[in-house]
Structures are given as structure tokens and as C-alpha cells.
Design a protein around this motif. Structure first.
Motif, PDB file in Angstrom:
ATOM      1  N   ASN A  25     -42.979  -1.716  73.678  1.00  0.00           N
ATOM      2  CA  ASN A  25     -42.626  -0.339  73.382  1.00  0.00           C
ATOM      3  C   ASN A  25     -41.319  -0.349  72.580  1.00  0.00           C
ATOM      4  N   ASP A  26     -40.797   0.820  72.256  1.00  0.00           N
ATOM      5  CA  ASP A  26     -39.590   0.895  71.428  1.00  0.00           C
ATOM      6  C   ASP A  26     -38.391   0.212  72.076  1.00  0.00           C
ATOM      7  N   GLN A  27     -38.235   0.348  73.398  1.00  0.00           N
ATOM      8  CA  GLN A  27     -37.113  -0.278  74.091  1.00  0.00           C
ATOM      9  C   GLN A  27     -37.216  -1.803  74.041  1.00  0.00           C
ATOM     10  N   TYR A  28     -38.413  -2.343  74.208  1.00  0.00           N
ATOM     11  CA  TYR A  28     -38.612  -3.797  74.131  1.00  0.00           C
ATOM     12  C   TYR A  28     -38.285  -4.315  72.728  1.00  0.00           C
ATOM     13  N   ARG A  29     -38.780  -3.590  71.716  1.00  0.00           N
ATOM     14  CA  ARG A  29     -38.516  -4.019  70.341  1.00  0.00           C
ATOM     15  C   ARG A  29     -37.012  -3.991  70.049  1.00  0.00           C
ATOM     16  N   GLU A  30     -36.326  -2.991  70.540  1.00  0.00           N
ATOM     17  CA  GLU A  30     -34.879  -2.891  70.332  1.00  0.00           C
ATOM     18  C   GLU A  30     -34.148  -4.024  71.051  1.00  0.00           C
ATOM     19  N   MET A  31     -34.507  -4.288  72.290  1.00  0.00           N
ATOM     20  CA  MET A  31     -33.860  -5.362  73.052  1.00  0.00           C
ATOM     21  C   MET A  31     -34.119  -6.711  72.388  1.00  0.00           C
ATOM     22  N   LYS A  32     -35.338  -6.923  71.956  1.00  0.00           N
ATOM     23  CA  LYS A  32     -35.685  -8.184  71.303  1.00  0.00           C
ATOM     24  C   LYS A  32     -34.897  -8.362  70.014  1.00  0.00           C
ATOM     25  N   SER A  33     -34.796  -7.330  69.213  1.00  0.00           N
ATOM     26  CA  SER A  33     -34.059  -7.452  67.955  1.00  0.00           C
ATOM     27  C   SER A  33     -32.573  -7.693  68.214  1.00  0.00           C
ATOM     28  N   SER A  53     -37.950  -3.462  85.234  1.00  0.00           N
ATOM     29  CA  SER A  53     -38.126  -2.798  83.941  1.00  0.00           C
ATOM     30  C   SER A  53     -38.535  -3.761  82.828  1.00  0.00           C
ATOM     31  N   GLY A  54     -38.519  -5.075  83.099  1.00  0.00           N
ATOM     32  CA  GLY A  54     -39.004  -6.034  82.115  1.00  0.00           C
ATOM     33  C   GLY A  54     -37.924  -6.817  81.396  1.00  0.00           C
ATOM     34  N   LYS A  55     -36.707  -6.818  81.921  1.00  0.00           N
ATOM     35  CA  LYS A  55     -35.608  -7.552  81.271  1.00  0.00           C
ATOM     36  C   LYS A  55     -35.930  -9.040  81.169  1.00  0.00           C
ATOM     37  N   SER A  56     -36.337  -9.641  82.262  1.00  0.00           N
ATOM     38  CA  SER A  56     -36.637 -11.079  82.264  1.00  0.00           C
ATOM     39  C   SER A  56     -37.798 -11.401  81.341  1.00  0.00           C
ATOM     40  N   THR A  57     -38.823 -10.585  81.369  1.00  0.00           N
ATOM     41  CA  THR A  57     -39.984 -10.806  80.508  1.00  0.00           C
ATOM     42  C   THR A  57     -39.573 -10.760  79.047  1.00  0.00           C
ATOM     43  N   MET A  58     -38.746  -9.782  78.681  1.00  0.00           N
ATOM     44  CA  MET A  58     -38.327  -9.677  77.290  1.00  0.00           C
ATOM     45  C   MET A  58     -37.427 -10.838  76.892  1.00  0.00           C
ATOM     46  N   LEU A  59     -36.536 -11.253  77.784  1.00  0.00           N
ATOM     47  CA  LEU A  59     -35.684 -12.401  77.472  1.00  0.00           C
ATOM     48  C   LEU A  59     -36.535 -13.640  77.209  1.00  0.00           C
TER      49      LEU A  59
END
Length: 130
Positions: A25-33, A53-59
């Protein structure tokens, strides 16, 4: 029981979701970038959010995208009780067998980081997932 009840092939919401199955989603894309920007510019960042909320998954998924020829990633996900434990975990992440004394382990880590950066032109990304 859950699998049969809902006609699922595997348990949902597992910790080790493959990157290709993550919903961006938009928050994941922002965190990843932002994470990739920090890695590229050798920055320091802090990501916060609600539990689950998915912090570990995104990291993990963002770190998977780092080119191993340009970046060495060290992913720390265990509790860090002491400074010596912190350096020992980094040493293991860098593929070093840590010595016994804390000062020696610190020297091993710093010299390896300097070697990677100066001679091999590899940036080290240390991710602390607590």
C-alpha cells in the motif's frame, strides 16, 4: 482447522511472507523508499508503528532488494542485552567468527566495515528489528 474451515492452502499472516506476496500500500511504498534512500546515503533511520502493522515484513522485503554486489546487509532481530552481544551479532552477520573479548570483537567489526567500504566499495546496512 483454520485451513479447512476457510479453504486456505497455508496459514495467513505468517512472519516470513515472501516479498512477491506482500501487499504494497502507499505506506509500505513510502517506508521502502525511505529505507532504500537511507541505505544509499549511509543514513540512520527509525521506523515506528503499531504492533502487527508490518514494520518487520517491510524491513525484510526492502532489504531483499538491496544489490548484494553493492550492499552487505546485517539483519539483527534478537534482543540486545549488552554492547558485546550487539557487536557479536554484527560480526556473525558479516560472516566473522567473533573473538572472546569485547574489544577484540569491536576491532573485528570496525576493520571489516572499513575494508568493505574502502577497498570493496560495499556499503553495509545494519537493520535492528526490535
Amino acid at each position: 482447522m483454520i485451513l479447512a474451515t476457510f479453504s486456505l492452502k497455508e496459514m495467513p499472516f505468517q512472519k516470513n511472507v515472501p516479498a512477491k506476496q506482500v501487499f504494497y500500500n502507499d505506506q509500505y511504498r513510502e517506508m521502502k523508499s525511505r529505507l532504500l534512500f537511507l541505505a544509499e546515503n549511509m543514513g540512520i533511520g527509525l521506523f515506528t508503528g503499531e504492533v502487527g502493522s508490518g514494520k518487520s515484513t517491510m524491513l525484510r522485503t526492502a532489504a531483499e532488494e538491496l544489490n548484494p554486489q553493492l550492499y552487505r546487509k546485517v539483519y539483527l532481530h534478537k534482543g540486545i542485552e549488552r554492547v558485546s552481544t550487539f557487536y557479536a551479532q554484527i560480526a556473525h552477520g558479516l560472516g566473522i567468527q567473533p573473538k572472546y573479548r569485547q574489544a577484540e570483537v569491536m576491532q573485528q567489526v570496525t576493520s571489516t566495515l572499513a575494508e568493505l567500504h574502502t577497498n570493496q566499495k560495499i556499503k553495509t546496512v545494519i537493520i535492528i528489528d526490535e
